[in-house]
Scaffold this active site. Sequence first.
Site, PDB file in Angstrom:
ATOM      1  N   GLY A  11       0.826  -1.216   0.000  1.00 31.44           N
ATOM      2  CA  GLY A  11       0.000   0.000   0.000  1.00 31.44           C
ATOM      3  C   GLY A  11       0.854   1.257   0.000  1.00 31.44           C
ATOM      4  CB  ALA A  12       4.127   1.989  -1.357  1.00 26.81           C
ATOM      5  N   GLY A  15      -0.563   8.059   1.225  1.00 26.00           N
ATOM      6  CA  GLY A  15      -0.535   8.133   2.684  1.00 26.00           C
ATOM      7  C   GLY A  15       0.774   7.669   3.320  1.00 26.00           C
ATOM      8  N   GLY A  17       2.242   4.788   3.612  1.00 25.61           N
ATOM      9  CA  GLY A  17       3.112   3.903   2.832  1.00 25.61           C
ATOM     10  C   GLY A  17       3.952   4.674   1.828  1.00 25.61           C
ATOM     11  CE1 TYR A 193      -8.348   0.502   8.972  1.00 25.15           C
ATOM     12  CE2 TYR A 193      -9.117   1.450  11.040  1.00 25.15           C
ATOM     13  CZ  TYR A 193      -8.148   1.331  10.060  1.00 25.15           C
ATOM     14  OH  TYR A 193      -6.965   2.041  10.173  1.00 25.15           O
TER      15      TYR A 193
END
Length: 322
Positions: A11-12, A15, A17, A193
């Site tokens: 998840g780069a 945000g 990442g 979540y």
Amino acid sequence: MSTPKTCIITGASSGVGLWTAKALAERGWHVVMACRDLAKAEAAAAGVGIPADARTLLHIDLGVQASVRAFADAFHALGRPLDALLLNAAVYLPRLESPMRSPEGHEISVATNYFGHFLLAHLLMDDLKRTSRPGAPARLITLGTVTANSEEFGGKVPIPAPADLGDLAGLEAGFQAPVAMIDGQPFKPGKAYKDSKLACMIMSRELHKRFHDDTGIVFNTLYPGCVADTPLFRHAPRAFQRIFPWFQKNITKGYVSQPLAGDRTAQVIAEPAFASLSGVHWSWGNRQKEGRQPFSQPLSARGTNEPRNERLWALTAKMVGV
Ligand code: NAP
């Protein structure tokens, strides 16, 4: 010139990442950006100025177990040693009225944030073992969150419904429709979540317990602060997206910028000061004053029930086939 160290970041493409990738590249590391939208990731990396020779982009969809396995194969085909793995990607879908499901039939927040990372950690463990050295341990770092830990001040705020894995009845039952929650209770998307993040924090503790002594690998989680303006909140109501950053900046003062959150995460991955402790949850606390120092934050009782944690591990291993 010495070979740069390599870190995989899930998840780069935005945000925490993305900004961790930038902070590591600035420290001379090579980052493997594990993302589900490679065009978006490429544009994001170029946009924040990560040099092309400091990054490799590889596709992964953490909500699809075959994709996680294909990612591990693609990484192995690169022939790179692996010095660190950052389990960062997450989806937060608080407005779903009914559960979305992965191809395996699992509720999508738990499938993506937790099962996908559990599987990935297993597929890359031997890579980390090979690079880990006394004094220079490999690291497997996982993003936790305040809302999954009532020991943190922000985690004490009773925003319904708090993370709680109950007696794991949903997993025990196979976690297939109509079951959508780990505790087997009715579907609550925000809680799904939080539960997935609590499960990730427990996973890190179990990894430490099972692998640290034999391998030297350092397994830690962290809460970098409230990064209230990342795209994580894009599925929350619009009013929330406007008010939340303001509230965190001005009332709780827990807000941190994306570059600062990325730098803190990079410190936990790369700095010698964070190499000597494993099995720790790093936090900078909820009041983000200038020069704030990190400290090891205990987990709440919901994350420290050892028999339940071991059962969670066993059930999850079955879900992902390891
Ligand atoms: P973000 O900007 O939305 O980043 C999430 C990343 O995960 C994105 O790159 C996203 O990719 C990726 N992702 C989502 N689903 C995926 C999938 N199925 N396969 C592969 N990648 C996927 O959110 P963030 O705030 O930086 O969150 C990063 C981490 O920090 C999360 O673990 C979160 O729980 C944690 N955290 C955040 C905060 C905060 O205040 N923001 C606080 C504490 C902890 P796409 O671009 O394709 O969607």
